[in-house]
Design an enzyme around this catalytic site. Structure first.
Site, PDB file in Angstrom:
ATOM      1  N   GLU A  99      -1.743  -4.689  -6.918  1.00  0.00           N
ATOM      2  CA  GLU A  99      -1.268  -5.003  -5.562  1.00  0.00           C
ATOM      3  C   GLU A  99       0.062  -4.293  -5.325  1.00  0.00           C
ATOM      4  O   GLU A  99       0.936  -4.321  -6.183  1.00  0.00           O
ATOM      5  CB  GLU A  99      -1.053  -6.506  -5.335  1.00  0.00           C
ATOM      6  CG  GLU A  99      -2.308  -7.326  -5.296  1.00  0.00           C
ATOM      7  CD  GLU A  99      -2.056  -8.780  -4.963  1.00  0.00           C
ATOM      8  OE1 GLU A  99      -1.060  -9.095  -4.267  1.00  0.00           O
ATOM      9  OE2 GLU A  99      -2.840  -9.640  -5.421  1.00  0.00           O
TER      10      GLU A  99
HETATM   11  C1  BGP Z   1       0.236 -11.860  -3.151  1.00  0.00           C
HETATM   12  C2  BGP Z   1      -1.213 -12.363  -3.241  1.00  0.00           C
HETATM   13  C3  BGP Z   1      -2.171 -11.686  -2.310  1.00  0.00           C
HETATM   14  C4  BGP Z   1      -1.559 -11.228  -0.989  1.00  0.00           C
HETATM   15  C5  BGP Z   1      -0.131 -10.683  -1.152  1.00  0.00           C
HETATM   16  C6  BGP Z   1       0.512 -10.375   0.164  1.00  0.00           C
HETATM   17  O1  BGP Z   1       1.080 -12.865  -3.611  1.00  0.00           O
HETATM   18  O2  BGP Z   1      -1.704 -12.131  -4.549  1.00  0.00           O
HETATM   19  O3  BGP Z   1      -3.243 -12.597  -2.106  1.00  0.00           O
HETATM   20  O4  BGP Z   1      -1.643 -12.204  -0.035  1.00  0.00           O
HETATM   21  O5  BGP Z   1       0.658 -11.612  -1.842  1.00  0.00           O
HETATM   22  O6  BGP Z   1       1.060 -11.547   0.667  1.00  0.00           O
HETATM   23  P1  BGP Z   1       0.912 -11.882   2.212  1.00  0.00           P
HETATM   24  O7  BGP Z   1      -0.555 -11.805   2.483  1.00  0.00           O
HETATM   25  O8  BGP Z   1       1.480 -13.235   2.391  1.00  0.00           O
HETATM   26  O9  BGP Z   1       1.700 -10.820   2.927  1.00  0.00           O
END
Ligand code: BGP
Length: 478
Positions: A376
């Site tokens: 990510e």
């Molecule tokens: C991380 C999670 C993801 C995703 C990302 C972005 O903590 O693993 O699921 O959501 O955050 O966060 P957000 O969608 O709140 O911008």
């Protein structure tokens, strides 16, 4: 030639509850994600007592990937994806989590999904738990504070690893297992642990117990996975937000060490198979009673991970003055942070720090010497559809380019063993933090707004062709 290896896993990442929709189709059970409310501009979300139609938007339909996955995978293939990370929704396989038999319709959906990916030569990268455990396991058992969930998770994992043993090579157990902060909600920690706290609980003690239960479950699944298919590569998944000392004041440096230990605890167990001394000492000092057996400790030793998967979005900064030692009634990570004067933040206040990615890649290599997988990374932003229908997301291209440049330095200069890069939200999906649509990350725009209205039409952003070129040239052209 760039430093990225020939089989570098370029791709994108999502999670079932944030992309699929079909929340009650194919005999799927209710997940904890289905009962969370939208966040209304990032305001803390809440867990409702069961599904309240209209109140839990837009999680329910998300972007209807459940019915549209072939169209979306064709777009990922057009970008040249080598890998696609998503999660299996546990409640599609065991609707209540404690069911005797798995749900065939759920198993069939993921068979079809993985077949479609493999048809396009895209490797599935599967997260077993991504903040979406069956609601029944929360409501009936209180979440992972209850060690019965260890066996439920191992049973679920065994079923899917056996079912997809010839289609899925890359697995990871708990998404952002260290993301236990209860910062969103007083009574629940609703990431993987989905804890219900009770009167008189010491929150940090309970979160540590849930964490140990998850770590034991993860280790058992790693060992089991290797028995099912020795070619499996099974990793952990951490949320890495490096914490810098605010100054060279030695007290600030120690504060950053303590902050990082709250992350390293999970990774030390996953990668070294031992509960580290600095945590055992903390439990002793705080008088925490954390239940585990000698067999559990043996399981931890036998179930260490093959790689470290992690998310990277930002860095934080801490001063000893701000360290809030509130173990008595807060989650384990209640350090208050100081804004780093050298770094700008996004619209959602997330510090933008590409160098921090190179930093954490180095720190993890020094500490664990394992392959690393950035599963990510991304820039959540408001996107505008122009009059001519285009979406000029140059700000997202800039963010990703800067981070890939730091990845290249880590590989070419620092000797980091980097497996792949799957930017988060490769197609616009529901934000975890807000439960809404308008914090967008995608290379592909989806016509849906925070009220759940829109045609769901997919539209390529400027970053779509940019990323396609990056993949084509294995990171040479940025
Ligand atoms: C991380 C999670 C993801 C995703 C990302 C972005 O903590 O693993 O699921 O959501 O955050 O966060 P957000 O969608 O709140 O911008």
């Amino acid at each position: 030639m760039t430093g990225f290896k020939e089989d570098f896993l370029w791709g994108g990442a999502v999670a079932a509850h944030q992309i699929e929709g079909g929340w009650n189709e194919g005999s799927k059970g209710v997940s904890i994600a289905d009962v969370m409310t939208a966040g209304a501009n990032g305001v803390a979300r809440e867990i409702t007592d069961g599904v309240i139609p209209g109140k839990n938007y837009p999680n329910h339909e998300a972007i209807d990937f459940y019915h549209r996955y072939k169209e979306d995978i064709a777009l990922f293939a057009e970008m040249g994806f080598k890998a696609f990370r998503t999660s299996i929704a546990w409640s599609r396989i065991f609707p209540n989590g404690d069911d005797a038999e798995p749900n065939e319709a759920g198993l069939q959906f993921y068979d079809d999904l993985f077949d479609e990916l493999l048809k396009h030569d895209i490797e599935p990268v599967v997260t077993l738990s991504h903040f979406e455990i069956p609601y029944h396991l929360y409501k009936e058992y209180g979440g992972f504070r209850n060690r019965k969930l260890i066996d439920f998770f191992v049973k679920y994992s065994q079923v899917v690893m056996e079912r997809y043993k010839d289609k899925v090579k890359y697995w990871m157990t708990f998404n952002e297992i260290n993301n236990q902060a209860d910062g969103y909600q007083d009574l629940h920690a609703f990431t993987n642990s989905a804890i219900i706290f009770e009167e008189g609980d010491n929150k940090a003690e309970v979160i540590y117990q849930a964490s140990i239960n998850e770590l034991i479950a993860s280790a058992k699944v790693v060992k089991l996975g290797h028995e099912i298919n020795p070619d499996f590569e099974i990793g952990c998944m951490m949320a890495y937000v490096p914490v810098y000392p605010f100054s060279s004041n030695p007290d600030d440096v120690m504060a950053s060490v303590k902050a990082m230990n709250r992350r390293f605890f999970y990774n030390d167990v996953h990668a070294k198979g031992e509960i580290p001394g600095y945590v055992l000492k903390e439990w002793e000092r705080e008088g925490f009673y954390i239940e585990y057996t000698q067999e559990d400790l043996q399981a931890l030793r036998e179930g260490t991970v093959d790689y470290i998967g992690f998310s990277y979005y930002m860095s934080n900064t801490v001063t000893e003055i701000n360290e809030v030692n509130t173990y008595s009634d807060h989650a384990v990570d209640q350090l208050s942070f100081t804004q780093n004067p050298y770094i700008q933040a996004s619209d959602w206040g997330w510090p933008i720090d590409p160098v921090g990615l190179r930093y954490i890649l180095n720190v993890l290599t020094q500490r664990y010497d394992l392959p690393l997988f950035i599963v990510e990374n991304g820039f959540g932003a408001y996107d505008t559809v122009e009059e001519d229908g285009t979406i000029q997301d140059d700000y997202r291209i800039d963010y990703l380019r800067e981070h890939i440049l730091e990845m290249k330095k880590a590989v070419e200069e620092d000797g980091v063993d980097l497996m792949g890069y799957t930017p988060w939200g490769c197609i616009d999906i529901v934000s975890f933090g807000t439960g809404e649509m308008e914090k967008r990350y995608g290379f592909i725009h989806v016509d849906k707004d925070n009220k759940g209205e829109g045609t769901l039409e997919r539209r390529k952003k400027a970053s779509f062709d940019w990323y396609k070129k990056v993949i084509e040239t294995n990171g040479e052209v940025l």
